[in-house]
Scaffold this motif. Structure first.
Motif, PDB file in Angstrom:
ATOM      1  N   MET A   1       0.814  -1.321   0.099  1.00  0.00           N
ATOM      2  CA  MET A   1      -0.053   0.158  -0.124  1.00  0.00           C
ATOM      3  C   MET A   1       0.678   1.109   0.070  1.00  0.00           C
ATOM      4  O   MET A   1       1.897   1.368   0.856  1.00  0.00           O
ATOM      5  N   SER A   2       0.584   2.089  -0.946  1.00  0.00           N
ATOM      6  CA  SER A   2       1.426   3.543  -0.927  1.00  0.00           C
ATOM      7  C   SER A   2       0.377   4.457  -1.328  1.00  0.00           C
ATOM      8  O   SER A   2      -0.623   4.393  -2.025  1.00  0.00           O
ATOM      9  N   ALA A   3       0.906   5.742  -1.111  1.00  0.00           N
ATOM     10  CA  ALA A   3       0.198   6.922  -1.619  1.00  0.00           C
ATOM     11  C   ALA A   3       0.622   7.607  -2.527  1.00  0.00           C
ATOM     12  O   ALA A   3       1.817   7.418  -2.682  1.00  0.00           O
ATOM     13  N   THR A   4       0.130   8.489  -3.434  1.00  0.00           N
ATOM     14  CA  THR A   4       0.607   9.259  -4.458  1.00  0.00           C
ATOM     15  C   THR A   4       1.388  10.322  -4.016  1.00  0.00           C
ATOM     16  O   THR A   4       1.027  10.708  -2.674  1.00  0.00           O
ATOM     17  N   SER A   5       2.268  10.985  -4.606  1.00  0.00           N
ATOM     18  CA  SER A   5       3.138  12.136  -4.115  1.00  0.00           C
ATOM     19  C   SER A   5       2.186  13.329  -3.696  1.00  0.00           C
ATOM     20  O   SER A   5       2.316  13.992  -2.856  1.00  0.00           O
ATOM     21  N   TYR A   6       1.163  13.516  -4.736  1.00  0.00           N
ATOM     22  CA  TYR A   6       0.346  14.500  -4.373  1.00  0.00           C
ATOM     23  C   TYR A   6      -0.676  14.289  -3.147  1.00  0.00           C
ATOM     24  O   TYR A   6      -1.017  15.507  -2.631  1.00  0.00           O
ATOM     25  N   ALA A   7      -0.914  13.188  -3.225  1.00  0.00           N
ATOM     26  CA  ALA A   7      -1.874  12.922  -1.923  1.00  0.00           C
ATOM     27  C   ALA A   7      -0.985  13.004  -0.318  1.00  0.00           C
ATOM     28  O   ALA A   7      -1.485  13.712   0.465  1.00  0.00           O
ATOM     29  N   THR A   8       0.102  12.684  -0.579  1.00  0.00           N
ATOM     30  CA  THR A   8       1.015  12.823   0.533  1.00  0.00           C
ATOM     31  C   THR A   8       1.398  14.309   0.731  1.00  0.00           C
ATOM     32  O   THR A   8       1.305  14.948   1.936  1.00  0.00           O
ATOM     33  N   ALA A   9       1.460  15.100  -0.456  1.00  0.00           N
ATOM     34  CA  ALA A   9       1.794  16.578  -0.278  1.00  0.00           C
ATOM     35  C   ALA A   9       0.501  17.153   0.479  1.00  0.00           C
ATOM     36  O   ALA A   9       0.773  18.204   1.260  1.00  0.00           O
ATOM     37  N   LEU A 202      -4.227   6.705   6.228  1.00  0.00           N
ATOM     38  CA  LEU A 202      -4.004   5.573   7.147  1.00  0.00           C
ATOM     39  C   LEU A 202      -2.357   5.113   6.529  1.00  0.00           C
ATOM     40  O   LEU A 202      -1.586   4.764   7.584  1.00  0.00           O
ATOM     41  N   PHE A 203      -1.935   5.113   5.302  1.00  0.00           N
ATOM     42  CA  PHE A 203      -0.586   4.824   5.004  1.00  0.00           C
ATOM     43  C   PHE A 203       0.404   5.836   5.602  1.00  0.00           C
ATOM     44  O   PHE A 203       1.478   5.434   6.095  1.00  0.00           O
ATOM     45  N   TRP A 204       0.131   7.097   5.514  1.00  0.00           N
ATOM     46  CA  TRP A 204       0.889   8.182   5.864  1.00  0.00           C
ATOM     47  C   TRP A 204       1.214   7.790   7.588  1.00  0.00           C
ATOM     48  O   TRP A 204       2.199   8.061   8.153  1.00  0.00           O
ATOM     49  N   LEU A 205      -0.009   7.698   8.201  1.00  0.00           N
ATOM     50  CA  LEU A 205       0.214   7.720   9.808  1.00  0.00           C
ATOM     51  C   LEU A 205       0.984   6.506   9.987  1.00  0.00           C
ATOM     52  O   LEU A 205       1.753   6.379  10.925  1.00  0.00           O
ATOM     53  N   GLU A 206       0.917   5.226   9.304  1.00  0.00           N
ATOM     54  CA  GLU A 206       1.808   3.944   9.571  1.00  0.00           C
ATOM     55  C   GLU A 206       3.029   4.485   9.278  1.00  0.00           C
ATOM     56  O   GLU A 206       3.980   3.990  10.190  1.00  0.00           O
ATOM     57  N   SER A 207       3.459   5.228   8.231  1.00  0.00           N
ATOM     58  CA  SER A 207       4.721   5.662   7.960  1.00  0.00           C
ATOM     59  C   SER A 207       5.433   6.412   9.011  1.00  0.00           C
ATOM     60  O   SER A 207       6.648   6.587   9.078  1.00  0.00           O
ATOM     61  N   LYS A 208       4.473   7.360   9.687  1.00  0.00           N
ATOM     62  CA  LYS A 208       5.019   8.098  10.922  1.00  0.00           C
ATOM     63  C   LYS A 208       5.137   7.311  12.109  1.00  0.00           C
ATOM     64  O   LYS A 208       5.557   8.060  13.282  1.00  0.00           O
ATOM     65  N   ASP A 212      -1.499   4.946  17.711  1.00  0.00           N
ATOM     66  CA  ASP A 212      -2.858   5.046  18.340  1.00  0.00           C
ATOM     67  C   ASP A 212      -3.831   5.417  17.098  1.00  0.00           C
ATOM     68  O   ASP A 212      -4.944   5.131  17.120  1.00  0.00           O
ATOM     69  N   GLU A 213      -3.506   6.342  16.357  1.00  0.00           N
ATOM     70  CA  GLU A 213      -4.325   7.068  15.494  1.00  0.00           C
ATOM     71  C   GLU A 213      -4.433   5.840  14.064  1.00  0.00           C
ATOM     72  O   GLU A 213      -5.465   5.829  13.693  1.00  0.00           O
ATOM     73  N   VAL A 214      -3.567   5.007  13.726  1.00  0.00           N
ATOM     74  CA  VAL A 214      -3.565   3.888  12.944  1.00  0.00           C
ATOM     75  C   VAL A 214      -4.567   3.062  13.428  1.00  0.00           C
ATOM     76  O   VAL A 214      -5.324   2.536  12.685  1.00  0.00           O
ATOM     77  N   ALA A 215      -4.611   2.569  14.730  1.00  0.00           N
ATOM     78  CA  ALA A 215      -5.685   1.581  15.315  1.00  0.00           C
ATOM     79  C   ALA A 215      -6.979   2.419  15.057  1.00  0.00           C
ATOM     80  O   ALA A 215      -7.920   1.596  14.572  1.00  0.00           O
ATOM     81  N   ALA A 216      -7.386   3.680  15.479  1.00  0.00           N
ATOM     82  CA  ALA A 216      -8.760   4.045  15.165  1.00  0.00           C
ATOM     83  C   ALA A 216      -9.020   4.020  13.869  1.00  0.00           C
ATOM     84  O   ALA A 216     -10.227   3.883  13.765  1.00  0.00           O
TER      85      ALA A 216
END
Length: 227
Positions: A1-9, A202-208, A212-216
């Motif tokens: 699972m990954s996010a696009t560069s523009y979604a991440t931005a 969700l992917f961004w939260l996991e990468s950081k 707790d936020e990932v679980a919710a």
């Protein structure tokens, strides 16, 4: 699972802003669901923030329609952007400007809430939609009501809705097993392109490592979202 560069931005812009554009916690949605996050796109309300959002929209549009704004574009490519009143008005103007900056000239228009009975009259402002392939611009498709109304405006003006681009796909189920976005695609026969999806957040939260936020978010996704 990954996010696009523009979604991440856009996620990082929303979280770094002094304004609470993207928040995590406990929020009651219009649907009555209790959501662990809330993305308020109305708070992209400065020149810098709107420019960032328009750039992300342009990235998503060009990824979905590589020929948009070119004279030799294929028959399936949209030729006009339509922003439904009111949220869609600044969005559609900013996106058309950003596309033009990249060498893609695309018409844009929007509607008034009430018809004008003087001057040129009517409810449409901007590029005519008659006989045109139209890309509708919106922030979030929640129940799909606003998009269906925008589609009716396009039809009434003689245009054809060939696509929809939204800022956020919450990926939540609609009336059945499909998501609301999938239901809209099926009903209108038009592809929906999203700048950010719930899975991107969700992917961004996991990468950081924000566990707790990932679980919710994961619990919410399991309860309300399509697989």
């Amino acid at each position: 699972m990954s996010a696009t560069s523009y979604a991440t931005a856009i996620i990082e812009t929303a979280l770094s802003s002094e304004q609470p554009i993207l928040r995590f916690g406990d929020f009651t949605l219009k649907s009555g669901r209790q959501s662990p996050y809330f993305f308020n796109f109305g708070l992209f309300n400065s020149g810098v923030l709107l420019l960032e959002l328009a750039a992300a929209f342009a990235d998503a549009i060009l990824a979905a329609y590589p020929q948009i704004g070119q004279k030799d574009a294929s028959h399936e490519t949209p030729r006009v952007l339509f922003g439904p009143a009111y949220k869609g008005i600044p969005l559609v103007a900013a996106i058309a400007t950003e596309l033009a900056r990249r060498g893609r000239d695309v018409g844009y228009s929007y509607n008034r809430k009430e018809k004008k009975d003087h001057g040129e009259g009517g409810s449409l402002v901007g590029a005519p939609l008659k006989g045109e392939r139209v890309l509708i611009v919106d922030d979030v498709i929640t129940a799909g009501t606003a998009i269906r109304e925008a589609h009716k405006v396009v039809q009434a003006e003689g245009g054809q809705t060939v696509g929809i681009v939204e800022a956020l796909d919450r990926e939540e189920r609609g009336q059945g097993e499909l998501s609301t976005v999938q239901e809209v695609e099926q009903e209108l026969g038009a592809k929906v392109t999203s700048v950010v999806r719930m899975r991107d957040i969700l992917f961004w939260l996991e990468s950081k490592g924000r566990n707790d936020e990932v679980a919710a978010m994961a619990r919410y996704r399991e309860q309300w979202c399509v697989k």
